[in-house]
Design a protein around this motif. Structure first.
Motif, PDB file in Angstrom:
ATOM      1  N   GLY A  38       0.693  -1.435  -0.075  1.00 47.95           N
ATOM      2  CA  GLY A  38      -0.005   0.168  -0.030  1.00 47.95           C
ATOM      3  C   GLY A  38       0.853   1.223   0.007  1.00 47.95           C
ATOM      4  O   GLY A  38       0.323   2.348   0.174  1.00 47.95           O
ATOM      5  N   GLY A  39       2.161   1.297  -0.120  1.00 44.07           N
ATOM      6  CA  GLY A  39       3.039   2.334  -0.280  1.00 44.07           C
ATOM      7  C   GLY A  39       3.633   2.528   1.361  1.00 44.07           C
ATOM      8  O   GLY A  39       3.290   2.100   2.076  1.00 44.07           O
ATOM      9  N   HIS A  40       4.515   3.297   1.225  1.00 45.36           N
ATOM     10  CA  HIS A  40       5.118   3.764   2.202  1.00 45.36           C
ATOM     11  C   HIS A  40       4.207   4.478   3.483  1.00 45.36           C
ATOM     12  O   HIS A  40       3.353   5.148   3.059  1.00 45.36           O
ATOM     13  N   GLU A  41       4.419   3.906   4.639  1.00 44.45           N
ATOM     14  CA  GLU A  41       3.583   4.083   5.826  1.00 44.45           C
ATOM     15  C   GLU A  41       2.310   3.208   5.884  1.00 44.45           C
ATOM     16  O   GLU A  41       2.108   2.494   6.832  1.00 44.45           O
ATOM     17  N   ALA A  42       1.543   3.165   4.751  1.00 41.64           N
ATOM     18  CA  ALA A  42       0.538   2.349   4.797  1.00 41.64           C
ATOM     19  C   ALA A  42       0.792   0.872   4.905  1.00 41.64           C
ATOM     20  O   ALA A  42       0.177   0.061   5.653  1.00 41.64           O
ATOM     21  N   GLU A  82      -9.475  -4.505  11.439  1.00 46.73           N
ATOM     22  CA  GLU A  82      -8.594  -3.151  11.843  1.00 46.73           C
ATOM     23  C   GLU A  82      -7.841  -2.471  10.658  1.00 46.73           C
ATOM     24  O   GLU A  82      -7.902  -1.164  10.454  1.00 46.73           O
ATOM     25  N   VAL A  83      -7.398  -3.177   9.735  1.00 51.26           N
ATOM     26  CA  VAL A  83      -6.599  -2.785   8.585  1.00 51.26           C
ATOM     27  C   VAL A  83      -7.848  -2.031   7.610  1.00 51.26           C
ATOM     28  O   VAL A  83      -7.397  -1.062   7.175  1.00 51.26           O
ATOM     29  N   ILE A  84      -8.632  -2.690   7.430  1.00 44.87           N
ATOM     30  CA  ILE A  84      -9.711  -2.200   6.536  1.00 44.87           C
ATOM     31  C   ILE A  84     -10.472  -0.668   7.133  1.00 44.87           C
ATOM     32  O   ILE A  84     -10.506   0.256   6.401  1.00 44.87           O
ATOM     33  N   ASP A  85     -10.496  -0.850   8.302  1.00 43.47           N
ATOM     34  CA  ASP A  85     -11.166   0.494   8.940  1.00 43.47           C
ATOM     35  C   ASP A  85      -9.993   1.404   8.944  1.00 43.47           C
ATOM     36  O   ASP A  85     -10.295   2.546   8.701  1.00 43.47           O
ATOM     37  N   TYR A  86      -8.911   1.160   9.348  1.00 41.87           N
ATOM     38  CA  TYR A  86      -7.692   1.978   8.969  1.00 41.87           C
ATOM     39  C   TYR A  86      -7.419   2.882   7.671  1.00 41.87           C
ATOM     40  O   TYR A  86      -7.482   4.161   7.383  1.00 41.87           O
ATOM     41  N   ALA A  87      -7.662   2.145   6.565  1.00 43.75           N
ATOM     42  CA  ALA A  87      -7.737   2.316   5.209  1.00 43.75           C
ATOM     43  C   ALA A  87      -8.811   3.393   4.834  1.00 43.75           C
ATOM     44  O   ALA A  87      -8.746   4.288   4.222  1.00 43.75           O
ATOM     45  N   GLY A  93      -9.835   5.122   1.751  1.00 43.27           N
ATOM     46  CA  GLY A  93     -10.644   3.640   1.157  1.00 43.27           C
ATOM     47  C   GLY A  93      -9.626   3.068  -0.019  1.00 43.27           C
ATOM     48  O   GLY A  93      -9.853   2.054  -0.212  1.00 43.27           O
ATOM     49  N   ARG A  94      -8.448   3.482  -0.115  1.00 48.07           N
ATOM     50  CA  ARG A  94      -7.560   2.771  -1.068  1.00 48.07           C
ATOM     51  C   ARG A  94      -7.012   1.465  -0.544  1.00 48.07           C
ATOM     52  O   ARG A  94      -6.866   1.371   0.751  1.00 48.07           O
ATOM     53  N   THR A  95      -6.379   0.339  -1.415  1.00 49.20           N
ATOM     54  CA  THR A  95      -6.131  -0.729  -0.785  1.00 49.20           C
ATOM     55  C   THR A  95      -4.806  -0.697   0.135  1.00 49.20           C
ATOM     56  O   THR A  95      -3.850  -0.247  -0.439  1.00 49.20           O
ATOM     57  N   VAL A  96      -5.166  -1.226   1.201  1.00 50.75           N
ATOM     58  CA  VAL A  96      -3.800  -1.278   2.199  1.00 50.75           C
ATOM     59  C   VAL A  96      -3.950  -2.763   2.828  1.00 50.75           C
ATOM     60  O   VAL A  96      -5.008  -3.009   3.176  1.00 50.75           O
TER      61      VAL A  96
END
Length: 256
Positions: A38-42, A82-87, A93-96
């Motif tokens: 999901g890229g840096h940090e995500a 939890e990951v879905i909620d964080y995204a 809402g992008r994929t993490v």
């Protein structure tokens, strides 16, 4: 049962940061490798959520393999939500997401639960065996005979995974149970390791007497090559008995 455990994690030669994470919980032991996306940090947040969530794993008193497996799967599913909620809240809402591979030891047995293409290997009687099956586009093509294993390594879709924590509303986990024998050696790793080394090189590293030295040499071998991805792995070996001067569980978290 006594264990020798050595760990390594490194950003590699190309990536600006490290989105991988690992966990060694000495209570069981519980071992985990997660490869964030999901890229840096995500991606880093997703893999860290898995480490934090499973680091708080609570098992029933004197659990059997079935009870331990349910507890492990439930903990990963909580992390998934939890990951879905964080995204949704922080990433528009992008994929993490994150791959995950775990190994939880219960007496003389173990459970592996995984999603994605991080792997668990075992060496027993000088034979290397991959205990997990990749959840990826190319792995599906290999399973139906459309690609060879070598062709899969070079395929342009080699990095497309079909299951990951946080990547879709529903997470389907894979799991397996197996016996653990003194003298086995286990390797949990992200794809940044096995994409850089051959099966013969993995076998040689896992058969070494000194797992800590072997882990350093294996990491340096990867870094001497392209190392386009983050590299994270855990080497673990159950021992028949404690050896003089050897702690019950040796765990190393070297800095980069």
């Amino acid at each position: 049962m006594k264990w020798q455990i050595a760990t390594q994690t490194h950003r590699g030669n190309v990536r600006p940061g490290n989105e991988d994470a690992l966990l060694v919980d000495k209570r069981f032991p519980l071992l985990l490798v997660a490869d964030g996306m999901g890229g840096h940090e995500a991606g880093e947040v997703a893999s860290r959520m898995l480490v934090d969530g499973l680091g708080a794993l609570a098992l029933p008193v004197a659990p059997g393999l079935a009870e331990a497996r349910r507890a492990l799967e439930d903990a990963i599913q909580r992390c998934h939500r939890e990951v879905i909620d964080y995204a949704a809240r922080h990433q528009a809402g992008r994929t993490v997401g994150s791959t995950v591979v775990t190994m939880l030891v219960v007496e003389a047995g173990a459970i592996c639960v995984w999603a994605g293409d991080s792997r668990l290997y075992r060496v027993r009687h000088a034979q290397l065996r991959q205990l997990t099956e990749d959840h990826s586009r190319v792995a599906e093509l290999v399973r139906v005979g459309a690609l060879s294993s070598e062709e899969a390594r070079q395929h342009p879709a080699a990095n497309i995974i079909t299951r990951a924590v946080g990547a879709s509303p529903r997470l389907e986990l894979a799991a397996d149970e197996f016996d653990v024998c003194p003298g086995d050696t286990y390797l949990l790793c992200s794809d940044g390791l096995y994409n850089e080394v051959s099966a013969a090189e993995l076998l040689q590293a896992m058969e070494a007497a000194d797992l800590w030295l072997s882990s350093l040499q294996l990491l340096q071998l990867c870094l001497s090559r392209a190392a386009r991805d983050n590299i994270t792995f855990i080497l673990a070996r159950p021992l028949a008995s404690a050896r003089d001067g050897l702690d019950e569980t040796l765990t190393f978290y070297p800095g980069e």
